[in-house]
Design a protein around this motif. Structure first.
Motif, mmCIF file in Angstrom:
data_model
loop_
_atom_site.group_PDB
_atom_site.id
_atom_site.type_symbol
_atom_site.label_atom_id
_atom_site.label_comp_id
_atom_site.label_asym_id
_atom_site.label_seq_id
_atom_site.Cartn_x
_atom_site.Cartn_y
_atom_site.Cartn_z
ATOM 1 N N SER B 243 0.829 -1.212 0.000
ATOM 2 C CA SER B 243 0.000 0.000 0.000
ATOM 3 C C SER B 243 0.858 1.255 0.000
ATOM 4 O O SER B 243 0.505 2.255 -0.631
ATOM 5 N N ASP B 244 1.966 1.192 0.723
ATOM 6 C CA ASP B 244 2.842 2.360 0.761
ATOM 7 C C ASP B 244 3.462 2.640 -0.614
ATOM 8 O O ASP B 244 3.665 3.796 -0.979
ATOM 9 N N SER B 245 3.729 1.573 -1.366
ATOM 10 C CA SER B 245 4.245 1.782 -2.724
ATOM 11 C C SER B 245 3.177 2.404 -3.623
ATOM 12 O O SER B 245 3.472 3.261 -4.448
ATOM 13 N N LEU B 246 1.928 1.947 -3.439
ATOM 14 C CA LEU B 246 0.830 2.561 -4.192
ATOM 15 C C LEU B 246 0.760 4.052 -3.878
ATOM 16 O O LEU B 246 0.567 4.891 -4.767
ATOM 17 N N LYS B 247 0.912 4.337 -2.600
ATOM 18 C CA LYS B 247 0.850 5.734 -2.164
ATOM 19 C C LYS B 247 1.940 6.551 -2.837
ATOM 20 O O LYS B 247 1.690 7.660 -3.321
ATOM 21 N N GLU B 248 3.132 5.970 -2.883
ATOM 22 C CA GLU B 248 4.252 6.706 -3.454
ATOM 23 C C GLU B 248 4.003 7.066 -4.924
ATOM 24 O O GLU B 248 4.210 8.194 -5.350
ATOM 25 N N ILE B 249 3.521 6.088 -5.686
ATOM 26 C CA ILE B 249 3.237 6.345 -7.103
ATOM 27 C C ILE B 249 2.125 7.390 -7.246
ATOM 28 O O ILE B 249 2.203 8.304 -8.064
ATOM 29 N N ALA B 250 1.096 7.253 -6.419
ATOM 30 C CA ALA B 250 -0.034 8.182 -6.511
ATOM 31 C C ALA B 250 0.421 9.606 -6.254
ATOM 32 O O ALA B 250 0.003 10.545 -6.930
ATOM 33 N N ILE B 251 1.301 9.767 -5.272
ATOM 34 C CA ILE B 251 1.767 11.116 -4.948
ATOM 35 C C ILE B 251 2.608 11.662 -6.092
ATOM 36 O O ILE B 251 2.464 12.822 -6.486
ATOM 37 N N THR B 252 3.450 10.810 -6.666
ATOM 38 C CA THR B 252 4.252 11.244 -7.807
ATOM 39 C C THR B 252 3.366 11.707 -8.950
ATOM 40 O O THR B 252 3.666 12.666 -9.646
ATOM 41 N N MET B 253 2.245 10.974 -9.157
ATOM 42 C CA MET B 253 1.347 11.318 -10.253
ATOM 43 C C MET B 253 0.411 12.462 -9.867
ATOM 44 O O MET B 253 -0.546 12.756 -10.575
ATOM 45 N N GLU B 254 0.670 13.053 -8.729
ATOM 46 C CA GLU B 254 -0.123 14.189 -8.241
ATOM 47 C C GLU B 254 -1.599 13.868 -8.114
ATOM 48 O O GLU B 254 -2.465 14.688 -8.395
ATOM 49 N N GLN B 255 -1.895 12.626 -7.725
ATOM 50 C CA GLN B 255 -3.296 12.274 -7.463
ATOM 51 C C GLN B 255 -3.720 12.888 -6.141
ATOM 52 O O GLN B 255 -2.931 13.015 -5.210
ATOM 53 N N ILE B 256 -5.015 13.207 -6.071
ATOM 54 C CA ILE B 256 -5.525 13.797 -4.839
ATOM 55 C C ILE B 256 -5.652 12.703 -3.786
ATOM 56 O O ILE B 256 -6.322 11.699 -4.001
ATOM 57 N N PRO B 257 -4.973 12.866 -2.657
ATOM 58 C CA PRO B 257 -5.041 11.809 -1.643
ATOM 59 C C PRO B 257 -6.381 11.842 -0.889
ATOM 60 O O PRO B 257 -7.056 12.874 -0.866
ATOM 61 N N SER B 258 -6.765 10.709 -0.320
ATOM 62 C CA SER B 258 -8.003 10.688 0.459
ATOM 63 C C SER B 258 -7.695 10.777 1.935
ATOM 64 O O SER B 258 -8.110 11.695 2.619
ATOM 65 N N ASN B 259 -6.927 9.811 2.443
ATOM 66 C CA ASN B 259 -6.661 9.760 3.860
ATOM 67 C C ASN B 259 -5.178 9.570 4.113
ATOM 68 O O ASN B 259 -4.590 8.625 3.598
#
Ligand SMILES: Nc1ncnc2c1ncn2[C@@H]1O[C@H](COP(=O)(O)OP(=O)(O)OP(=O)(O)O)[C@@H](O)[C@H]1O
Ligand SMILES: [Mg+2]
Lengths: 577, 435
Positions: B243-259
């Motif tokens: 999950s933390d790796s998913l988070k890392e990619i999402a942040i790089t792609m500038e996705q809006i985080p939820s929680n």
């Protein structure tokens, strides 16, 4: 001309594609992305300049910039007609059994099948004749569908009054056979069959007026019907953390609710839970009809690993089917598990559209979408004077079990009844785990208001005494206070708690609830005098056991009456002592 | 041969982008740098701009490095020859033996049609009383071990795998400590289970994003085996790293985080993996047992929270024991009615009394006087923890049921247990002198 209206993919981002279109597009129209010999269903969700953003109801694996997208000009719709009952659909109304026959173990993408059996014959009896005037939603005739009379309705999108030009005689027809032709005042002619399409995101409103829901919908769950009732045509929600019992409660309601049609929408939850319904309902009897429960049910399932965009569509598919049966003067109950997964699907899409997010990343329009969904529920008087209803119950799965989050809060603003499931009660196996102090309902209960107030007061004071006892110990509590605590525990264990999985205790009808509640209130009202706390504890333990045994006996049976006498004499004994 | 691109126009986090044509979504590419060749996957297309997530990480990627598109998405061999082998997340051997290229299948395939599933009814025996007796594990169940870092969750995972009577074990490690990896390998070897095991290993020293492939390859291989009629047990540890790796990619792609920075689709991502657990109507099964470490022992942390909403219960491992409270097998009632007829009675009674023991402990700590009943509970609680909760206890279900009766008889009178009379008559130990 649908096939000529095309565009080309210019971007792919998860399950969203951006398409440059040639001529024009319509918001929410359906399109297909062409991938080799596969056609992947999509829906237009935003238009900017000559680019449209589409959500794809399938995996976008393998799509390439430059691939062709063909627009259909039609909004995302469901097919309405006889044969919906007993069906199991995915979120886009594809029949799962038929899909399995065609594709085997897996849900192959790009395979879409007709929602209704195209070849089944239905015994149609017309109820109009040539030259009659009709308008949208009027009955043209009927066919028997399992346990109900299924009325064939004039298309819900007919504008103004039309004249019957011809109507087929009584006989056996498929849903594709023409059964009538109608003519408008302007002279337009339409040919009608027994089925029609309706766009899922638009409510069916062929009724005279919406009425205030007043009648209690009997769910046969004591804590609901007595304390926090749901109304026929009302709305309710069941928020709760994971494992609190939302799904078990919804399944219990779907089995025992006294309503005509039940639509279960498994929206983004576990496939295994749907399998239980699929395999068990056909073998469970609906006591109202003596037929299998499946005959009054439709299952929509778009479980958590199925495409997210179709999850968003699934709740609309479900409510449209409910509205359809309402048009026939039936009471439909829609249970959605879980609306949070629908909201999450919206959030994912909103994120891809790079909209400015609201709280916890949910889109700013979340609240209005939730409100307009629940607004589709209601008790209505149809144009023919009949009453019909759609009752909606939604499970909510708040992040971290915290009710202060956007989906729970938005839902609480619009529903008429809040059944808050408590982790604590679930952990101590007090099922159904509906919190008796925090939940509320605006609807009318089966029983007397004052008795409810009395019972709730007892629960509250019992809790206060219990909290106090945790500080000062049992020794430091007066016997009177202790008895209040015991009474509240008694009420909790014999009335609020119910063994969901027991055939007798799991379903308590209105008469039984009224009868047993009266006796319970009698106990709460009684003034007992005990020498010591231990005597009081012993007495209530014994009484509790007697009531629980009573709960397991069939209402009105000899054993039930015998046990009641037994309880009465025990109560009298103590009054005399 | 596919076209090769030499102009990387952006490097950000572990995501790079190039300008290219005819590339499809989720397609694989090879990025060749001075450090070697890494797999990369297309995660976004925008006009002629292609974004790729580089599994070996972007460290050392230079703008004129070579990107070669492979014209296919990620595939893995589903051959029987995988058994006994060890690979990394990208399917490259880690055991110095030749690569396997036959029977290639795509990973991340479609969902099973719910109408092709059956209601699970077979119990997985683990010889751990806290599981077999109190929270039975069921074939096709998906269930995590919730625990804080430092608890012996990997030992527990390995032990269940050794005990379970399954045809194939597929182990997926994500961010695994190298020592833990060796422990897994040695345990499997010692028990002669290596020959029916496939391992996909991503260790803590490997590039972070490479672990993103592990669950998908592990589950794709399992699915292929299950379709051949095999009962497969999949072990995935640790899903929090995933999950933390998913988070890392999402942040790089500038996705809006939820929680707490996690992407809004964390639930769907996890569910897509967990829902691969299945009992096929007419083929084999996949049981998924995972580890989810909880930062700060907090169940409301987004990873355990989303997991709990997806899985069919959880085993809560704390202080080296599976806690009876906080643990739940949601499928246990499917199987514990057909084991021995005293199973449910012992399960309910012992848990209820253990809850009473806990209350008594609390009263004791507040200095309230202990009644005779309290003293019985205190005796019982200690025995319960020794005989049932201690992880070193390794006994079949029948024996733990017998020990259950013995413990009750040592501590209580028959009537105090609240067990139905006919059950007591049949099972209450005769020789014991009751308390
Ligand atoms: N009425 C009940 N009687 C007995 N046990 C229950 C009842 N309700 C729930 N449970 C127990 O709690 C477990 C979880 O219940 P359920 O699946 O309904 O939770 P949920 O709130 O839907 O959770 P999630 O949000 O994860 O889907 C069940 O498997 C069962 O063991
Ligand atoms: Mg649920």
């Amino acid at each position: 001309m649908p096939e000529t209206n095309q565009g080309r993919i210019v971007g792919v981002n998860g399950n969203m594609i951006t398409v440059k279109f040639d001529t024009f597009v319509t918001q929410n129209e359906v399109a297909y992305a062409i991938l080799g010999d596969k056609r992947l269903k999509c829906e237009v969700i935003r238009v900017r300049g000559s680019n449209a953003d589409l959500q794809v109801f399938e995996s976008t694996n393998g799509l390439t910039v430059g691939d062709i997208v063909s627009f259909t000009g039609e909004l995302l719709s469901v097919e309405l007609g006889p044969g919906l009952l007993t069906m199991v659909y995915d979120g886009l109304q594809n029949p799962l059994d038929q899909l399995a026959k065609k594709s085997g173990f897996f849900l192959e993408r790009g395979v879409y099948l007709p929602a209704l059996d195209q070849n089944a014959k239905w015994d149609f009896t017309p109820s109009v004749k040539a030259d009659d005037s009709i308008s949208a939603g009027d009955y043209l005739g009927s066919v028997p569908e399992g346990i109900y009379t299924h009325y064939i309705c004039a298309p819900f999108d007919l504008q103004g009054t039309w004249k019957i030009e011809s109507i087929s005689p009584a006989g056996s027809y498929t849903i594709k056979d023409k059964i009538a032709s109608v003519k408008s005042e302007k002279g337009n002619v339409r040919e009608l069959t027994m089925s029609q399409k309706w766009p899922v995101k638009i409510p069916i409103k062929c009724y005279r007026e919406k009425l205030l829901p007043e009648k209690t919908l009997i769910t046969q769950q004591r804590i609901i019907d007595t304390f926090f009732p749901v109304a026929v045509g009302g709305t309710f929600c069941t928020p709760g953390p994971f494992g609190a019992g939302k799904t078990v409660l919804q399944h219990a309601i779907s089995q025992h609710a006294q309503t005509d049609v039940v639509i279960v929408c498994a929206c983004g939850e576990r496939a295994g839970e749907v399998v239980e319904i699929l395999k068990e309902y056909p073998h469970l009897e609906d006591p109202r009809t003596g037929r299998s429960l499946m005959e009054r049910s439709i299952i929509i399932c778009n479980t958590s690993s199925m495409p997210v965009a179709a999850r968003e569509a699934s709740v609309y598919t479900a409510i449209t089917l409910a509205e359809y049966y309402r048009q026939m003067g039936l009471n439909a109950l829609l249970l959605a598990d879980s609306t949070s997964r629908w909201a999450q699907a919206l959030r994912e899409m909103s994120g891809r559209l790079e909209e400015i997010p609201g709280e916890e990343g949910f889109p700013a329009y979340l609240e209005s979408l939730i409100a307009s969904f629940y607004e589709r529920a209601g008790l209505v008087k149809l144009n023919n004077g009949k009453l019909g209803s759609v009752t909606v119950g939604g499970a909510v799965s708040p992040a971290g079990g915290n009710f202060e989050e956007p989906v729970t809060q938005a839902t609480l603003k619009v529903v008429g009844c809040f059944l808050g499931l408590s982790k604590q009660r679930a952990d101590s196996r007090r099922f159904p785990s509906i919190h008796p102090l925090e939940s509320w309902s605006h609807y009318t209960s089966l029983v007397d208001k004052e008795d409810i107030a009395k019972a709730r007061k007892m629960l509250r004071r019992g809790m206060e005494v219990n909290q106090m006892m945790n500080v000062v110990g049992e020794e430091g509590t007066s016997t009177d206070d202790y008895v209040i605590y015991l009474k509240s525990e008694f009420l909790d264990s014999v009335y609020l708690q119910q063994n969901t999985f027991d055939p007798v205790d799991g379903a308590s009808d209105a008469d039984r609830q009224i009868h047993v509640f009266k006796k319970t209130i009698f106990v709460l009202d009684s003034k007992f005098s005990f020498k010591a706390k231990e005597d009081a504890r012993q007495f209530f333990m014994g009484l509790r056991q007697m009531f629980i045994d009573w709960n397991y006996l069939k209402f009105g049976s000899d054993k039930f009456k015998y046990q009641e006498d037994h309880i009465n004499s025990r109560l009298k004994e103590l009054a005399n002592a | 041969m596919r076209k090769v691109y030499h102009k990387i126009i952006q490097v950000s986090g572990n995501v790079i982008s190039v300008e290219a044509e005819g590339v499809s979504y989720n397609e694989l590419a090879e990025v060749s740098t001075k450090r070697g060749v890494s797999l990369a996957q297309v995660i976004r297309l925008s006009e002629n701009k292609v974004y790729l997530q580089v599994f070996a990480g972007s460290r050392g990627v230079s703008t004129n490095d070579e990107v070669r598109f492979l014209g296919k998405s990620m595939q893995i061999s589903s051959s029987q020859n995988l058994l006994g082998r060890i690979f990394n997340g990208a399917g490259v051997p880690r055991d110095n033996r030749p690569a396997i290229k036959e029977d290639m299948i795509e990973i991340g395939g479609p969902s099973v049609n719910p109408s092709k599933r059956i209601i699970p009814k077979r119990m997985v025996k683990t010889n751990i009383p806290m599981i077999d007796l109190f929270n039975s594990l069921v074939v096709s169940q998906k269930i995590p071990i919730f625990s804080v870092a430092g608890e012996p969750y990997n030992e527990l995972l390995a032990r269940i795998a050794m005990q379970a009577e399954v045809d194939v074990i597929v182990l997926g490690g994500m961010g695994l400590k190298y020592d833990d990896y060796l422990v897994f390998r040695d345990t499997l070897e010692k028990h002669g289970a290596l020959t029916r095991t496939v391992m996909f290993m991503h260790t803590a020293s490997d590039p972070v994003v490479e672990c993103l492939l592990v669950p998908d390859v592990a589950l794709a291989v399992s699915e292929a085996y299950a379709l051949e009629g095999k009962d497969v047990l999949v072990l995935l540890t640790d899903m929090t790293n995933y999950s933390d790796s998913l988070k890392e990619i999402a942040i790089t792609m500038e996705q809006i985080p939820s929680n707490r920075g996690y992407p809004g689709d964390l639930y769907s991502q996890l569910a897509a993996r967990y829902e691969k657990a299945v009992d096929f109507d007419g083929a084999g099964s996949i049981t998924v047992l995972t580890v989810t470490t909880m930062p700060g022992d907090d169940v409301t942390h987004p990873v355990p929270d989303n997991t709990g909403y997806i899985t069919e219960g959880q085993f809560y491992l704390k202080n080296g024991r599976i806690e009876p409270f906080g643990s739940l097998s949601r499928l246990k009632q499917q199987v514990n009615g057909d084991t021995r007829k005293d199973h449910r009675a012992i399960m309910d009674t012992m848990i209820r009394l253990y809850a009473n023991y806990k209350e008594t402990c609390e009263k004791q700590s507040m200095g309230f006087s202990m009644s005779q009943w309290d003293n019985k509970l205190l005796k019982y609680g200690v025995l319960f923890e020794q005989r049932m909760m201690d992880l070193s206890v390794n006994i079949p279900l029948e024996e733990s049921l017998n020990i259950g009766w013995k413990t009750l008889a040592e501590c209580f009178d028959k009537a105090e247990t609240g067990i139905k009379t006919d059950m007591l008559n049949e099972f209450w130990p005769k020789s014991e002198t009751t308390a």
